[in-house]
Design a protein around this motif. Structure first.
Motif, PDB file in Angstrom:
ATOM      1  N   VAL A   1       0.860  -1.176   0.000  1.00  0.00           N
ATOM      2  CA  VAL A   1       0.000   0.000   0.000  1.00  0.00           C
ATOM      3  C   VAL A   1       0.895   1.223   0.000  1.00  0.00           C
ATOM      4  O   VAL A   1       1.987   1.192   0.543  1.00  0.00           O
ATOM      5  CB  VAL A   1      -0.904   0.020   1.253  1.00  0.00           C
ATOM      6  CG1 VAL A   1      -1.711   1.306   1.330  1.00  0.00           C
ATOM      7  CG2 VAL A   1      -1.829  -1.174   1.240  1.00  0.00           C
ATOM      8  N   GLY A   2       0.437   2.270  -0.574  1.00  0.00           N
ATOM      9  CA  GLY A   2       1.203   3.516  -0.488  1.00  0.00           C
ATOM     10  C   GLY A   2       1.364   4.134  -1.858  1.00  0.00           C
ATOM     11  O   GLY A   2       0.737   5.123  -2.182  1.00  0.00           O
TER      12      GLY A   2
ATOM     13  N   ARG B   1      12.261   5.703   5.439  1.00  0.00           N
ATOM     14  CA  ARG B   1      13.255   5.450   6.487  1.00  0.00           C
ATOM     15  C   ARG B   1      12.987   4.140   7.201  1.00  0.00           C
ATOM     16  O   ARG B   1      11.870   3.667   7.256  1.00  0.00           O
ATOM     17  CB  ARG B   1      13.235   6.541   7.551  1.00  0.00           C
ATOM     18  CG  ARG B   1      13.334   7.923   7.020  1.00  0.00           C
ATOM     19  CD  ARG B   1      12.689   8.872   8.000  1.00  0.00           C
ATOM     20  NE  ARG B   1      12.479  10.169   7.395  1.00  0.00           N
ATOM     21  CZ  ARG B   1      13.211  11.238   7.648  1.00  0.00           C
ATOM     22  NH1 ARG B   1      14.176  11.184   8.515  1.00  0.00           N
ATOM     23  NH2 ARG B   1      12.957  12.371   7.045  1.00  0.00           N
TER      24      ARG B   1
ATOM     25  N   TRP C   1       3.758   5.756  -3.049  1.00  0.00           N
ATOM     26  CA  TRP C   1       4.480   7.036  -3.050  1.00  0.00           C
ATOM     27  C   TRP C   1       5.966   6.809  -3.317  1.00  0.00           C
ATOM     28  O   TRP C   1       6.555   7.447  -4.172  1.00  0.00           O
ATOM     29  CB  TRP C   1       4.276   7.747  -1.708  1.00  0.00           C
ATOM     30  CG  TRP C   1       5.227   8.884  -1.466  1.00  0.00           C
ATOM     31  CD1 TRP C   1       6.212   8.956  -0.526  1.00  0.00           C
ATOM     32  CD2 TRP C   1       5.275  10.136  -2.175  1.00  0.00           C
ATOM     33  NE1 TRP C   1       6.865  10.154  -0.608  1.00  0.00           N
ATOM     34  CE2 TRP C   1       6.324  10.899  -1.609  1.00  0.00           C
ATOM     35  CE3 TRP C   1       4.549  10.682  -3.237  1.00  0.00           C
ATOM     36  CZ2 TRP C   1       6.647  12.167  -2.058  1.00  0.00           C
ATOM     37  CZ3 TRP C   1       4.885  11.946  -3.689  1.00  0.00           C
ATOM     38  CH2 TRP C   1       5.923  12.675  -3.099  1.00  0.00           C
TER      39      TRP C   1
ATOM     40  N   ILE D   1      12.232  15.291  -4.143  1.00  0.00           N
ATOM     41  CA  ILE D   1      12.972  14.389  -3.268  1.00  0.00           C
ATOM     42  C   ILE D   1      11.971  13.563  -2.458  1.00  0.00           C
ATOM     43  O   ILE D   1      11.159  14.130  -1.722  1.00  0.00           O
ATOM     44  CB  ILE D   1      13.898  15.159  -2.321  1.00  0.00           C
ATOM     45  CG1 ILE D   1      14.843  16.071  -3.121  1.00  0.00           C
ATOM     46  CG2 ILE D   1      14.689  14.198  -1.431  1.00  0.00           C
ATOM     47  CD1 ILE D   1      15.619  17.050  -2.265  1.00  0.00           C
ATOM     48  N   ARG D   2      12.003  12.261  -2.622  1.00  0.00           N
ATOM     49  CA  ARG D   2      11.106  11.398  -1.858  1.00  0.00           C
ATOM     50  C   ARG D   2      11.927  10.593  -0.857  1.00  0.00           C
ATOM     51  O   ARG D   2      13.026  10.134  -1.191  1.00  0.00           O
ATOM     52  CB  ARG D   2      10.357  10.434  -2.769  1.00  0.00           C
ATOM     53  CG  ARG D   2       9.557  11.184  -3.813  1.00  0.00           C
ATOM     54  CD  ARG D   2       8.681  10.259  -4.617  1.00  0.00           C
ATOM     55  NE  ARG D   2       8.028  11.013  -5.677  1.00  0.00           N
ATOM     56  CZ  ARG D   2       6.944  10.604  -6.328  1.00  0.00           C
ATOM     57  NH1 ARG D   2       6.419   9.430  -6.020  1.00  0.00           N
ATOM     58  NH2 ARG D   2       6.402  11.346  -7.272  1.00  0.00           N
ATOM     59  N   THR D   3      11.407  10.438   0.336  1.00  0.00           N
ATOM     60  CA  THR D   3      12.178   9.775   1.390  1.00  0.00           C
ATOM     61  C   THR D   3      11.392   8.619   2.001  1.00  0.00           C
ATOM     62  O   THR D   3      10.178   8.604   2.012  1.00  0.00           O
ATOM     63  CB  THR D   3      12.552  10.764   2.516  1.00  0.00           C
ATOM     64  OG1 THR D   3      11.358  11.250   3.134  1.00  0.00           O
ATOM     65  CG2 THR D   3      13.367  11.924   1.992  1.00  0.00           C
TER      66      THR D   3
END
Lengths: 199, 198
Positions: free
Chosen positions: B60-61, B196, B63, B192-194
Motif C-alpha cells: 500500500v502507499g 526510512r 508514493w 525528493i522522496r524519502t
C-alpha cells in the motif's frame, strides 16, 4: 480468519498498557516522512486557520508561545505498526486556537511546510483531543519530529499528527490529504484498525 | 508489505517490510534484516521454512515507487538496508526494458555488509553505481571510509538542473543528511522522496 504461524509465540505481553490491534510497543521514536525535513526560521514561521468563508486567523511564533499551553502525556500509534507509550508534550490546544474562529465547517485539511497534507474531522480537533505541539520530552521539538511545531492528534494514527504544521483549512466537504489519497484510511482510528481504504 | 504472525494462543502481531522485487503478478520478495532481540525478524529468518503460511497484505502507499512512465533521470540514494525499495526500482527498470538513466549511491558500513552485491556488480546498462563505505573500504579504495557528503552526491549523482527525481532511503541519520545535502545542492524539495527505517 487468521493463519496460525507454526512455531511463533511472540513476546511476553505488557499487562500495563493496551495496544491497539496489530501494533507492537517501541521505546525508540522512529521518524517517518515523505520528503526532506523543511527548515522554517522562527521569525518567518506562522500558523494560519482559514475558514469556509475565506476568513483567517494567524499566529506568529511569539503569539503561539504566548497562548496558554498544556502538557499532555499520550500514547502514539503509527500505522507502520509501532506504538509508543507515555510520550510527554507541550502545546496549545486546538480548543484555544479555534475558540474565536467563526465556522460551521465539519472538516479540516491540515497543511505543512513542505506541502504535506492530512484531513481530519473538526470534531476530532476539539474537546481536548488535539494540540499544536512545540515541545517534546522537555525540549524544543526537533525538526525531524516536526519542529518547530506539529499537530498532535494522538487518538488517530500518527500520520494525522502533521509535522511542520502551517495552515488548517476548514471546509464543508471532506478533502483527502497526502496519504489518504494514495490508499491510507480517510479517518484512521487505530482501535478499529483503520489502516487502509476499505478497512 | 504487511506481514502478520499469529501464535497458537491467538496472539498476533504485524510488521511492515519493503518489497525488493519488481511486481510480476506471482511472487514477492521481501528483505528482512534480523534484529537479535526482535519479536518477528528472528522468527522469519531462523524459523520460517518452505511450506509455512504467513499472512501478507499490501503493498500500500504508491508514493515511494518509480513508474516506467516517468521519463526524468532517477537518482537513488541508499543507506544500508535502505537499498531494498531502491533495488525494486532497479529491477522494475530492468523488467520493462526502460532506458531511463539511473544513478545510485549506495552507502554501506563495509563491503561485507553490502546487500545485492553480485546483482549490482553485474550491473545494468544506463545504471551508474557509486559506493560509499562508512567504516571500512575494499583494499586500494580511492575514497576513505566516511559518511556520504556533498562531493559524493555531486560526483555520483545528477546535477540539479537535470531535474532528477531523487529517492532517499535508509536510517533517519542517513536520510536527514542525504536529503539535506540534496536540498543544499539545489535539488527542489518537491522532487525528493524519502523513506526510512527506525
Amino acid at each position: 480468519m487468521s493463519v496460525v504461524s507454526r512455531g511463533f509465540r511472540g513476546r511476553a505481553r505488557d499487562a500495563l498498557h493496551q495496544l491497539p490491534p496489530g501494533q507492537y510497543e517501541t521505546t525508540g521514536f522512529p521518524v517517518l516522512s515523505a520528503g526532506p525535513t523543511p527548515t522554517v526560521p522562527l521569525d518567518e514561521w506562522e500558523l494560519t486557520v482559514r475558514t469556509e468563508t475565506g476568513a483567517g486567523r494567524r499566529w506568529t511564533w511569539e503569539q503561539l508561545l504566548a497562548l496558554p499551553s498544556e502538557t499532555p502525556t499520550v500514547d502514539l500509534h503509527c500505522v507502520t505498526k509501532w506504538s509508543k507509550f507515555d510520550t510527554e508534550w507541550q502545546g496549545v490546544s486546538l480548543d484555544v486556537l479555534l475558540q474565536d474562529v467563526e465556522s460551521s465547517a465539519d472538516y479540516a485539511l491540515v497543511h505543512s511546510y513542505g506541502d504535506y497534507t492530512t484531513n481530519i474531522p473538526v470534531e476530532d480537533l476539539l474537546d481536548g483531543k488535539a494540540w499544536i505541539a512545540h515541545r517534546y520530552d522537555g525540549e524544543a521539538l526537533p525538526p525531524e519530529h516536526g519542529g518547530p511545531a506539529r499537530l498532535l492528534v494522538p487518538h488517530l494514527y500518527f500520520w494525522k499528527s502533521a509535522k511542520w504544521v502551517r495552515e488548517i483549512v476548514l471546509m464543508h466537504e471532506e478533502e483527502r490529504g497526502f496519504w489518504e489519497t494514495v490508499g491510507y484510511h480517510t479517518y484512521g482510528d487505530p482501535w478499529r484498525e483503520q489502516r487502509y481504504q476499505g478497512d | 508489505m504487511d506481514v502478520r504472525l499469529t501464535a497458537e494462543d491467538g496472539y498476533s502481531t504485524q510488521r511492515s517490510y519493503s518489497v525488493a522485487s519488481a511486481p510480476d503478478g506471482e511472487t514477492v520478495e521481501l528483505t528482512v534484516q534480523r534484529t537479535d532481540d526482535g519479536e518477528v525478524s528472528p522468527y522469519l529468518t531462523d524459523e520460517l521454512t518452505v511450506g509455512d503460511l504467513v499472512e501478507l497484505r499490501g503493498p500500500v502507499g504508491g508514493w515511494f515507487v518509480w513508474r516506467p512512465e516517468q521519463k526524468e533521470p532517477v537518482f537513488l540514494l541508499a543507506g544500508g538496508s535502505g537499498l531494498v525499495p531502491l533495488m525494486a526500482m532497479i529491477r522494475m527498470r530492468r523488467a520493462v526494458g526502460s532506458r531511463t538513466p539511473f544513478r545510485l549511491i549506495y552507502s554501506a558500513r563495509s563491503p561485507e555488509t553490502q546487500l545485492f552485491t553480485s546483482e549490482l556488480r553485474r550491473g545494468d546498462p544506463g545504471l551508474d553505481t557509486t559506493y560509499v563505505y562508512t567504516r571500512s573500504t575494499p583494499p586500494q579504495w580511492s575514497r576513505p571510509a566516511g559518511r556520504i557528503d556533498a562531493s559524493a552526491i555531486s560526483s555520483g549523482g545528477w546535477p540539479p538542473d537535470f531535474e532528477p527525481t531523487c529517492y532517499v532511503c535508509g536510517s533517519t541519520g542517513f536520510v536527514e543528511t542525504a536529503a539535506g545535502l540534496l536540498v543544499a545542492l539545489g535539488h527542489h524539495p518537491g522532487r525528493i522522496r524519502t523513506e526510512r527505517f527506525g
